[in-house]
Motif scaffolding. Structure first.
Motif, PDB file in Angstrom:
ATOM      1  N   LEU A   1       6.060  12.688  -2.408  1.00 40.32           N
ATOM      2  CA  LEU A   1       5.334  11.471  -2.040  1.00 40.32           C
ATOM      3  C   LEU A   1       5.554  10.321  -3.027  1.00 40.32           C
ATOM      4  O   LEU A   1       4.937   9.267  -2.894  1.00 40.32           O
ATOM      5  N   THR A   2       6.456  10.500  -3.972  1.00 36.84           N
ATOM      6  CA  THR A   2       6.718   9.470  -4.973  1.00 36.84           C
ATOM      7  C   THR A   2       7.128   8.139  -4.336  1.00 36.84           C
ATOM      8  O   THR A   2       6.748   7.082  -4.810  1.00 36.84           O
ATOM      9  N   ASN A   3       7.861   8.171  -3.241  1.00 36.10           N
ATOM     10  CA  ASN A   3       8.307   6.936  -2.578  1.00 36.10           C
ATOM     11  C   ASN A   3       7.438   6.572  -1.379  1.00 36.10           C
ATOM     12  O   ASN A   3       7.916   5.985  -0.409  1.00 36.10           O
ATOM     13  N   SER A   4       6.157   6.892  -1.434  1.00 33.11           N
ATOM     14  CA  SER A   4       5.262   6.629  -0.303  1.00 33.11           C
ATOM     15  C   SER A   4       4.738   5.190  -0.272  1.00 33.11           C
ATOM     16  O   SER A   4       4.071   4.799   0.686  1.00 33.11           O
ATOM     17  N   GLY A   5       5.057   4.390  -1.275  1.00 30.13           N
ATOM     18  CA  GLY A   5       4.594   3.007  -1.296  1.00 30.13           C
ATOM     19  C   GLY A   5       5.402   2.113  -0.381  1.00 30.13           C
ATOM     20  O   GLY A   5       6.552   2.404  -0.059  1.00 30.13           O
ATOM     21  N   PHE A   6       4.784   1.032   0.061  1.00 34.18           N
ATOM     22  CA  PHE A   6       5.475   0.083   0.940  1.00 34.18           C
ATOM     23  C   PHE A   6       5.061  -1.346   0.611  1.00 34.18           C
ATOM     24  O   PHE A   6       4.006  -1.596   0.036  1.00 34.18           O
ATOM     25  N   LYS A   7       5.944  -2.262   1.009  1.00 32.25           N
ATOM     26  CA  LYS A   7       5.634  -3.690   0.987  1.00 32.25           C
ATOM     27  C   LYS A   7       6.216  -4.290   2.260  1.00 32.25           C
ATOM     28  O   LYS A   7       7.427  -4.315   2.453  1.00 32.25           O
ATOM     29  N   PHE A   8       5.323  -4.730   3.143  1.00 30.77           N
ATOM     30  CA  PHE A   8       5.723  -5.442   4.342  1.00 30.77           C
ATOM     31  C   PHE A   8       5.647  -6.937   4.057  1.00 30.77           C
ATOM     32  O   PHE A   8       4.662  -7.407   3.485  1.00 30.77           O
ATOM     33  N   THR A   9       6.677  -7.670   4.445  1.00 27.78           N
ATOM     34  CA  THR A   9       6.655  -9.124   4.383  1.00 27.78           C
ATOM     35  C   THR A   9       6.610  -9.611   5.828  1.00 27.78           C
ATOM     36  O   THR A   9       7.533  -9.359   6.602  1.00 27.78           O
ATOM     37  N   VAL A  10       5.506 -10.270   6.175  1.00 33.87           N
ATOM     38  CA  VAL A  10       5.227 -10.622   7.560  1.00 33.87           C
ATOM     39  C   VAL A  10       5.130 -12.139   7.705  1.00 33.87           C
ATOM     40  O   VAL A  10       4.474 -12.800   6.901  1.00 33.87           O
ATOM     41  N   ASP A  11       5.763 -12.672   8.733  1.00 35.34           N
ATOM     42  CA  ASP A  11       5.682 -14.109   9.029  1.00 35.34           C
ATOM     43  C   ASP A  11       4.562 -14.333  10.037  1.00 35.34           C
ATOM     44  O   ASP A  11       4.670 -13.920  11.193  1.00 35.34           O
ATOM     45  N   THR A  12       3.492 -14.976   9.612  1.00 30.53           N
ATOM     46  CA  THR A  12       2.350 -15.235  10.485  1.00 30.53           C
ATOM     47  C   THR A  12       2.272 -16.709  10.900  1.00 30.53           C
ATOM     48  O   THR A  12       1.233 -17.158  11.381  1.00 30.53           O
ATOM     49  N   SER A  13       3.363 -17.444  10.740  1.00 37.43           N
ATOM     50  CA  SER A  13       3.334 -18.877  11.019  1.00 37.43           C
ATOM     51  C   SER A  13       3.024 -19.199  12.480  1.00 37.43           C
ATOM     52  O   SER A  13       2.507 -20.270  12.778  1.00 37.43           O
ATOM     53  N   SER A  14       3.294 -18.283  13.401  1.00 37.44           N
ATOM     54  CA  SER A  14       3.022 -18.549  14.819  1.00 37.44           C
ATOM     55  C   SER A  14       1.636 -18.049  15.243  1.00 37.44           C
ATOM     56  O   SER A  14       1.259 -18.209  16.403  1.00 37.44           O
ATOM     57  N   PHE A  15       0.892 -17.465  14.337  1.00 34.30           N
ATOM     58  CA  PHE A  15      -0.422 -16.917  14.678  1.00 34.30           C
ATOM     59  C   PHE A  15      -1.481 -18.013  14.755  1.00 34.30           C
ATOM     60  O   PHE A  15      -1.468 -18.953  13.967  1.00 34.30           O
TER      61      PHE A  15
ATOM     62  N   GLY B   1       0.820  -1.199   0.000  1.00 36.00           N
ATOM     63  CA  GLY B   1       0.000   0.000   0.000  1.00 36.00           C
ATOM     64  C   GLY B   1       0.853   1.248   0.000  1.00 36.00           C
ATOM     65  O   GLY B   1       1.983   1.235  -0.506  1.00 36.00           O
ATOM     66  N   TRP B   2       0.319   2.311   0.569  1.00 39.74           N
ATOM     67  CA  TRP B   2       1.056   3.567   0.657  1.00 39.74           C
ATOM     68  C   TRP B   2       0.675   4.292   1.946  1.00 39.74           C
ATOM     69  O   TRP B   2      -0.386   4.051   2.515  1.00 39.74           O
ATOM     70  N   ALA B   3       1.561   5.168   2.395  1.00 36.45           N
ATOM     71  CA  ALA B   3       1.309   5.981   3.586  1.00 36.45           C
ATOM     72  C   ALA B   3       2.251   7.174   3.564  1.00 36.45           C
ATOM     73  O   ALA B   3       3.364   7.080   3.043  1.00 36.45           O
ATOM     74  N   PHE B   4       1.780   8.285   4.115  1.00 31.25           N
ATOM     75  CA  PHE B   4       2.683   9.421   4.290  1.00 31.25           C
ATOM     76  C   PHE B   4       2.281  10.228   5.506  1.00 31.25           C
ATOM     77  O   PHE B   4       1.164  10.137   5.995  1.00 31.25           O
ATOM     78  N   ASP B   5       3.242  10.986   6.013  1.00 26.36           N
ATOM     79  CA  ASP B   5       3.064  11.837   7.186  1.00 26.36           C
ATOM     80  C   ASP B   5       2.268  13.063   6.756  1.00 26.36           C
ATOM     81  O   ASP B   5       2.778  13.924   6.037  1.00 26.36           O
TER      82      ASP B   5
END
Length: 155
Positions: free
Chosen positions: A112-126, A64-68
């Motif tokens: 805001l050109t670099n406002s995009g993100f990609k989180f890689t999350v390990d949910t194996s313990s959830f 997604g994207w986010a900015f301050d």
């Protein structure tokens, strides 16, 4: 109806965890100002754009994207929180930065050109269940909190 109760409980847990996250064992007079913002969007979870995304435990990609909003700039310290109805939570930091010229164009701000993100999350313990998604942008003693409209359900 049962899903909505779980989502409501998850949202409550997320907000409670965020407000308590500034607490520690040190005796310091630190004031953390928390602001709500809507300048974020979780667009996809494992490539799916549905409001509720079902995944198996393991590696999950959240994009997604986010900015301050206060500084009209890309958040320097962006974190994501997943909180379930059972209280299990996960914090991920340091997402991969993604170029988002579309966000810069919509807000008429090339910063805001670099406002995009990609989180890689390990949910194996959830444990299986619904998890709320919240983004947090930190800047000194100020945090901006953005509640996603998407939910993650781990099967």
């Amino acid at each position: 109806m049962k899903t909505m109760n779980k989502l409501s409980a998850a949202s409550f847990m997320v907000m409670a965890a965020l407000f308590l996250s500034g607490c520690n064992d040190k005796n310091e007079n630190t004031t953390v100002t928390t602001n709500a913002t809507d300048k974020c969007n979780v667009e996809s979870i494992n490539g799916k754009t549905d409001a509720i995304v079902y995944v198996k435990r393991g590696t999950v990609e959240i994009n997604g994207w986010a900015f301050d909003d206060a500084k009209h700039a890309v958040a320097q310290d962006l974190q994501i929180y997943l909180v379930g109805a059972q209280g299990k939570s996960l914090t991920a930091k340091d997402p991969e930065k993604i170029q988002r010229p579309d966000v810069a164009k919509v807000y008429n701000n090339k910063e805001l050109t670099n406002s995009g993100f990609k989180f890689t999350v390990d949910t194996s313990s959830f444990v299986p269940g619904a998890y709320g998604i919240t983004l947090k942008m930190l800047e000194g003693n100020t945090q901006s909190v953005c509640q996603s409209k998407k939910s993650l359900v781990i099967m």
